[in-house]
Scaffold this motif. Structure first.
Motif, mmCIF file in Angstrom:
data_model
loop_
_atom_site.group_PDB
_atom_site.id
_atom_site.type_symbol
_atom_site.label_atom_id
_atom_site.label_comp_id
_atom_site.label_asym_id
_atom_site.label_seq_id
_atom_site.Cartn_x
_atom_site.Cartn_y
_atom_site.Cartn_z
ATOM 1 N N SER A 261 -44.520 18.546 2.596
ATOM 2 C CA SER A 261 -43.064 18.632 2.649
ATOM 3 C C SER A 261 -42.649 20.092 2.711
ATOM 4 C CB SER A 261 -42.422 17.965 1.434
ATOM 5 O OG SER A 261 -42.672 16.579 1.433
ATOM 6 N N VAL A 262 -41.668 20.355 3.523
ATOM 7 C CA VAL A 262 -41.068 21.682 3.618
ATOM 8 C C VAL A 262 -39.721 21.630 2.919
ATOM 9 C CG1 VAL A 262 -40.137 23.431 5.178
ATOM 10 C CG2 VAL A 262 -42.247 22.223 5.774
ATOM 11 N N VAL A 263 -39.542 22.506 1.934
ATOM 12 C CA VAL A 263 -38.285 22.572 1.190
ATOM 13 C C VAL A 263 -37.593 23.875 1.559
ATOM 14 C CG1 VAL A 263 -37.210 22.587 -1.088
ATOM 15 C CG2 VAL A 263 -39.274 21.230 -0.689
ATOM 16 N N ARG A 264 -36.362 23.733 2.039
ATOM 17 C CA ARG A 264 -35.568 24.895 2.442
ATOM 18 C C ARG A 264 -34.209 24.787 1.768
ATOM 19 N NH1 ARG A 264 -35.283 25.449 8.682
ATOM 20 N NH2 ARG A 264 -37.521 25.785 8.296
ATOM 21 N N GLY A 265 -34.045 25.538 0.690
ATOM 22 C CA GLY A 265 -32.827 25.372 -0.086
ATOM 23 C C GLY A 265 -32.811 23.986 -0.714
ATOM 24 N N VAL A 266 -31.741 23.213 -0.389
ATOM 25 C CA VAL A 266 -31.678 21.848 -0.898
ATOM 26 C C VAL A 266 -32.274 20.856 0.084
ATOM 27 C CG1 VAL A 266 -29.651 22.368 -2.288
ATOM 28 C CG2 VAL A 266 -29.342 21.486 0.022
ATOM 29 N N ALA A 267 -32.659 21.339 1.255
ATOM 30 C CA ALA A 267 -33.192 20.438 2.285
ATOM 31 C C ALA A 267 -34.688 20.216 2.054
ATOM 32 C CB ALA A 267 -32.965 21.023 3.670
ATOM 33 N N ARG A 268 -35.132 19.030 2.413
ATOM 34 C CA ARG A 268 -36.548 18.687 2.286
ATOM 35 C C ARG A 268 -36.938 17.790 3.454
ATOM 36 N NH1 ARG A 268 -39.663 18.304 -2.573
ATOM 37 N NH2 ARG A 268 -41.659 17.281 -2.210
ATOM 38 N N TRP A 269 -38.000 18.189 4.147
ATOM 39 C CA TRP A 269 -38.499 17.378 5.261
ATOM 40 C C TRP A 269 -39.985 17.096 5.033
ATOM 41 C CZ3 TRP A 269 -35.873 22.060 6.204
ATOM 42 C CH2 TRP A 269 -34.537 21.905 6.586
ATOM 43 N N THR A 270 -40.400 15.911 5.416
ATOM 44 C CA THR A 270 -41.789 15.490 5.202
ATOM 45 C C THR A 270 -42.466 15.243 6.534
ATOM 46 O OG1 THR A 270 -41.241 14.512 3.062
ATOM 47 C CG2 THR A 270 -43.284 13.786 4.088
ATOM 48 N N SER A 271 -43.704 15.688 6.636
ATOM 49 C CA SER A 271 -44.469 15.585 7.877
ATOM 50 C C SER A 271 -44.920 14.153 8.131
ATOM 51 C CB SER A 271 -45.704 16.477 7.777
ATOM 52 O OG SER A 271 -46.649 15.903 6.881
ATOM 53 N N PRO A 272 -45.367 13.872 9.346
ATOM 54 C CA PRO A 272 -46.072 12.599 9.577
ATOM 55 C C PRO A 272 -47.325 12.544 8.706
ATOM 56 C CG PRO A 272 -45.491 13.659 11.655
ATOM 57 C CD PRO A 272 -45.225 14.660 10.585
ATOM 58 N N MET A 273 -47.822 11.340 8.484
ATOM 59 C CA MET A 273 -48.946 11.122 7.575
ATOM 60 C C MET A 273 -50.281 11.191 8.300
ATOM 61 S SD MET A 273 -51.192 8.453 6.536
ATOM 62 C CE MET A 273 -50.355 6.880 6.744
ATOM 63 N N VAL B 126 -35.074 7.741 1.861
ATOM 64 C CA VAL B 126 -34.238 8.713 1.145
ATOM 65 C C VAL B 126 -35.001 9.290 -0.045
ATOM 66 C CG1 VAL B 126 -32.114 8.981 -0.197
ATOM 67 C CG2 VAL B 126 -32.099 7.646 1.915
ATOM 68 N N ILE B 127 -35.773 8.449 -0.714
ATOM 69 C CA ILE B 127 -36.598 8.950 -1.813
ATOM 70 C C ILE B 127 -37.599 9.974 -1.281
ATOM 71 C CG2 ILE B 127 -38.349 8.305 -3.509
ATOM 72 C CD1 ILE B 127 -36.954 5.596 -3.748
ATOM 73 N N ARG B 128 -38.154 9.695 -0.124
ATOM 74 C CA ARG B 128 -39.194 10.552 0.438
ATOM 75 C C ARG B 128 -38.621 11.835 1.032
ATOM 76 N NH1 ARG B 128 -41.087 6.963 3.359
ATOM 77 N NH2 ARG B 128 -40.051 7.492 5.329
ATOM 78 N N ASN B 129 -37.570 11.737 1.805
ATOM 79 C CA ASN B 129 -37.075 12.872 2.581
ATOM 80 C C ASN B 129 -35.733 13.408 2.117
ATOM 81 O OD1 ASN B 129 -39.317 12.541 4.247
ATOM 82 N ND2 ASN B 129 -38.218 11.189 5.645
#
Length: 629
Positions: free
Chosen positions: A351-363, A146-149
Motif C-alpha cells: 500500500s502507498v500512503v500519501r497524506g490521508v490517501a491510501r492505495w493498494t497494489s494488485p495481489m 473501502v476497508i482495504r483502500n
C-alpha cells in the motif's frame, strides 16, 4: 397520535368518553398510544370532555372527578359553579407512577348527588427499554474495498456516488427506530458532534429483522454529505433511538480514510525468493524480500507491505528512492498462522500512503512450505529442541566411547518422532564434520516411538576427534531440513591425549640452592615452577592445572596450610617458549608452615584437551625454612 382520544380498549356503553393523553405517538402495529419518554419525567396530563351535567351554570350539582390509573385513584378534583371552567378538564398521573413499563389503563369517575359513573377505559404504552437492550451496538460494516483502500473517488464513481454501509443486527429492531450516524475527523473538528445522517427503520426492515436474526440494515451515505466533512481519517459511530426516545449506548467505532486524489498506477509486487515456485525454510533463513516496482511516487509517500494479512511497519520512501524498493519480511511474519507448517499460498500486496490517501497494489500469490520431517519447528533456527536426541551406546556406558570400543562400529540409537512418513531421510553427524557418517530412510510401516539404529564406522569416530564430541542428526522431507539437539559423547582416544597416552614429565622449581632445595631466600617473591610443553599433542588451548602440597620429613603426613592449585590455558607464546612457569605464592613458605630442618614440597600437574586428560609424574623437593627471619 397527539392530542387524540386514548383508544377505547373495552368499548363500554357509558356515555362518558374515554380520557385522552396529549402527545401520544401515532399508532404502529404493537405500539398503541406510545408515550414519548419526555412526557414521563413529570406528572402526566390526562384530559377529559365536559359532560352533560357539568357545573357550568347555576343549579347544577358540584361533582368530584377522580382519575383511575390501573384501577387505582391517583388524582381527584371537585368542580362546582361558579368556579368551574373548561380549562379545568384535566387530571394528572404522578410522575412516580410512570416508571413501570408496559400497557396501563386509564379512566375517570364523576360523582355527584345524582350519579356516580365511570368513563370508558383507555390505554397508554410506556417503554423504558433502550434499543439493543442497552448492549453496545457493533460497529458499522464497511465494504471490503473501502476497508482495504479507503473511501476513494474510484469507489464513489463505481457505486452511484454513495457509500453503502450496513448496520449489524440488534435486539428488537422496530419500525420507526432511528439510526443517527456520526462521522468524525481524527482529530475531530467543530461540527463533528452533529450526526451526518439519520435513517429511520422501515416496516420492511423491521419485519426482516424479526424473521432473520442475521439481517442487516443498509444505509447509503450520499457523496455530497460525505464531502461536507472534508477528506482525511474518519471514525464512524451511531446511536439507536426508538420512537419513545430511548437511546442506546454509542456503538463501537469503525475507521476509514477518505481521499479523492487520483490513484497512481501500481503494479504487482515481486518476491524473488519465490522465483522457483516455492519459499522454503532455506529461503527464509537467507532472507525473503518484497520488491515494489517503480510508480509515480511523491516524496511524502510511505510504503506498507501486506504479507498474508499482516502489515509490515510502514516506511517512508524518501525523495530519491531506488526502484525496485526492497522490504525484508521477518520470520515471525513469514511463519505466522495455523497453516505455517503446511504448504499454502500467501497473498502479497503493498500500500502507498500519501497524506490521508491510501492505495493498494494488485495481489501477487506466492507458495510457502515450512513443513519438516518430525515435530513442527516454530523457529527459523534449524535446531529443533522438540526432536528426540540420540544415545551413543558405548561399551563402557551411554554416551561414552573408550578403548574398549576401538576398531569396531559404534551403535547410535534414537526414538523415531511422531507422524513419520515414508521417504523422509535422517542423516547422522559425528563431531564437527559436515559430512554424515550414517543415514536412514523412513520405510512404509515405520511408526512413532520406533527405535532407529545407526552404525558409525570407527574411522568416523576417529575423524571426529576425542573429548566432548557432539553427535546429532538431521531430518529432510524433500523440501526442508531440521536438526536435533546435540548429544555430547565423551570420547577417549589415547593417541589424542596430552602426552599421547603416556605419563607427562614432572615439572621442577627453577630457583633452588646448591642442594636443589627450597629455602627462605629463594622463595621470596614466590617459587617459580616450570612445566615443559614438549609433550605429545601440546596445543594452544590446553588447560594446565598444577597441584602443590607440603609434607613432613616422612613424606606421608601433609602439612596444614601448604596446599595450593592454579590453572593456565596454554597460549601461543608459551608454545614458542617451550614452557610455562606457575609461581607458588610466597605466603606459603614460612617456618610456621614448614617447621624443622627437613620437609618436602610435592607437586604434580595435569593437562586437559578435547580428547581427555594427561597427568604428570610427581616431583618432590626438599625445603628448609630455618633462615626465615
Amino acid at each position: 397520535m397527539s392530542d387524540t382520544a386514548v383508544t377505547d380498549a373495552v368499548n363500554q356503553d357509558d356515555f362518558f368518553t374515554p380520557p385522552r393523553v396529549p402527545g401520544t405517538l401515532p399508532d404502529l402495529p404493537g405500539e398503541v398510544n406510545l408515550l414519548p419518554i419526555e412526557l414521563l419525567v413529570r406528572p402526566l396530563r390526562v384530559e377529559f370532555d365536559e359532560w352533560g351535567l357539568a357545573p357550568n351554570q347555576p343549579g347544577r350539582p358540584a361533582s368530584t372527578v377522580s382519575l383511575l390509573w390501573d384501577d387505582r385513584m391517583v388524582d381527584q378534583k371537585v368542580m362546582q359553579y361558579p368556579s368551574y371552567t373548561a380549562a379545568d378538564l384535566f387530571l394528572t398521573v404522578p410522575a412516580d407512577q410512570l416508571s413501570q413499563a408496559g400497557t396501563h389503563t386509564l379512566r375517570y369517575r364523576i360523582s355527584n348527588i345524582f350519579d356516580d359513573s365511570t368513563s370508558r377505559v383507555g390505554t397508554v404504552l410506556i417503554d423504558w427499554r433502550p434499543p439493543s437492550f442497552n448492549q453496545t451496538p457493533r460497529s458499522v460494516i464497511l465494504p471490503a474495498e473501502v476497508i482495504r483502500n479507503g473511501l476513494t473517488r474510484e469507489y464513489l464513481d463505481a457505486n452511484n456516488h454513495e457509500l453503502l454501509m450496513q448496520i449489524p443486527p440488534y435486539a428488537e429492531t422496530r419500525q420507526g427506530d432511528q439510526i443517527e450516524i456520526f462521522w468524525q475527523g481524527s482529530p475531530s473538528v467543530p461540527g463533528d458532534d452533529v450526526p451526518l445522517w439519520s435513517h429511520v427503520v422501515t416496516a420492511q426492515e423491521a419485519l426482516a429483522a424479526a424473521n432473520d436474526p442475521t439481517a442487516v440494515i443498509d444505509v447509503k451515505l450520499p457523496e455530497a454529505d460525505i464531502l461536507s466533512r472534508a477528506e482525511g481519517s474518519k471514525t464512524i459511530n451511531y446511536f439507536l433511538k426508538d420512537r419513545a426516545g430511548n437511546t442506546s449506548a454509542l456503538s463501537l467505532t469503525a475507521s476509514l480514510i477518505v481521499t479523492l486524489a487520483p490513484a497512481p498506477a501500481l503494479l504487482k509486487p515481486q518476491v524473488p525468493a519465490a522465483a522457483d515456485g516455492l519459499i522454503t525454510r532455506f529461503d527464509a533463513a537467507q532472507g525473503v524480500e518484497v520488491w515494489v516496482p517503480a510508480y509515480a511516487y511523491d516524496a511524502i509517500d510511505t510504503l506498507a507491505i501486506n504479507w498474508g494479512g499482516q502489515y509490515l511497519v510502514a516506511q517512508p520512501i524518501g525523495s530519491a528512492p531506488v526502484f525496485p524498493l526492497r522490504r525484508s519480511v521477518p520470520w515471525d511474519v513469514l511463519a505466522v498462522g495455523d497453516h505455517a507448517e503446511v504448504r499454502h499460498d500467501v497473498a502479497v500486496t503493498y500500500s502507498v500512503v500519501r497524506g490521508v490517501a491510501r492505495w493498494t497494489s494488485p495481489m501477487e500469490s506466492v507458495a510457502v512450505d515450512f513443513s519438516v520431517a518430525g515435530p513442527a519447528n516454530p523457529s527459523i533456527d534449524p535446531i529443533n529442541p522438540r526432536l528426540p536426541a540420540v544415545t551413543v551406546k558405548g561399551v563402557g556406558g551411554d554416551d561414552v566411547i573408550g578403548g574398549a570400543d576401538a576398531g569396531q562400529p559404534v551403535r547410535v540409537e534414537l526414538t523415531l518422532y511422531d507422524n513419520p512418513e515414508a521417504g523422509q531421510r535422517l542423516d547422522l553427524f559425528w563431531g564437527r564434520r559436515d559430512q554424515p557418517v550414517a543415514d536412514y530412510t523412513v520405510q512404509p510401516g515405520d511408526g512413532a516411538g520406533q527405535g532407529i539404529v545407526f552404525q558409525v564406522p570407527w574411522a568416523g569416530v576417529v575423524a571426529g576427534g576425542g573429548g566432548e564430541v557432539p553427535v546429532r542428526y538431521t531430518t529432510f522431507n524433500g523440501i526442508n531440513g531440521q536438526q536435533s539437539p546435540d548429544t555430547t559423547c565423551r570420547v577417549s582416544l589415547d593417541d589424542e591425549l596430552p602426552g599421547g597416552g603416556r605419563p607427562l614429565k614432572e615439572g621442577a622449581f627453577t630457583r633452588t640452592n646448591a642442594n636443589n632445595a627450597l629455602n627462605y631466600a629463594n622463595t621470596r617473591g614466590g617459587a617459580p615452577y616450570r612445566i615443559l610443553l614438549d609433550y605429545a599433542n601440546a596445543a594452544v588451548g590446553d588447560e594446565l592445572e598444577v597441584f602443590v602440597q607440603g609434607y613432613g620429613p616422612d613424606g606421608v603426613q601433609p602439612l596444614p596450610g601448604t596446599g595450593h592449585s592454579d590453572r593456565h590455558p596454554v597460549e601461543k607464546a608459551d608454545l614458542v617458549a617451550g614452557y610455562f612457569e606457575f609461581t607458588v605464592p610466597e605466603r606459603l613458605f614460612t617456618r610456621t608452615l614448614y617447621p624443622g630442618p627437613r620437609n618436602l614440597v610435592n607437586v604434580y600437574y595435569q593437562v586437559t584437551n578435547l580428547a581427555g586428560q594427561g597427568v604428570s609424574a610427581l616431583s618432590r623437593t626438599l625445603i628448609d625454612m630455618r633462615g626465615d627471619s
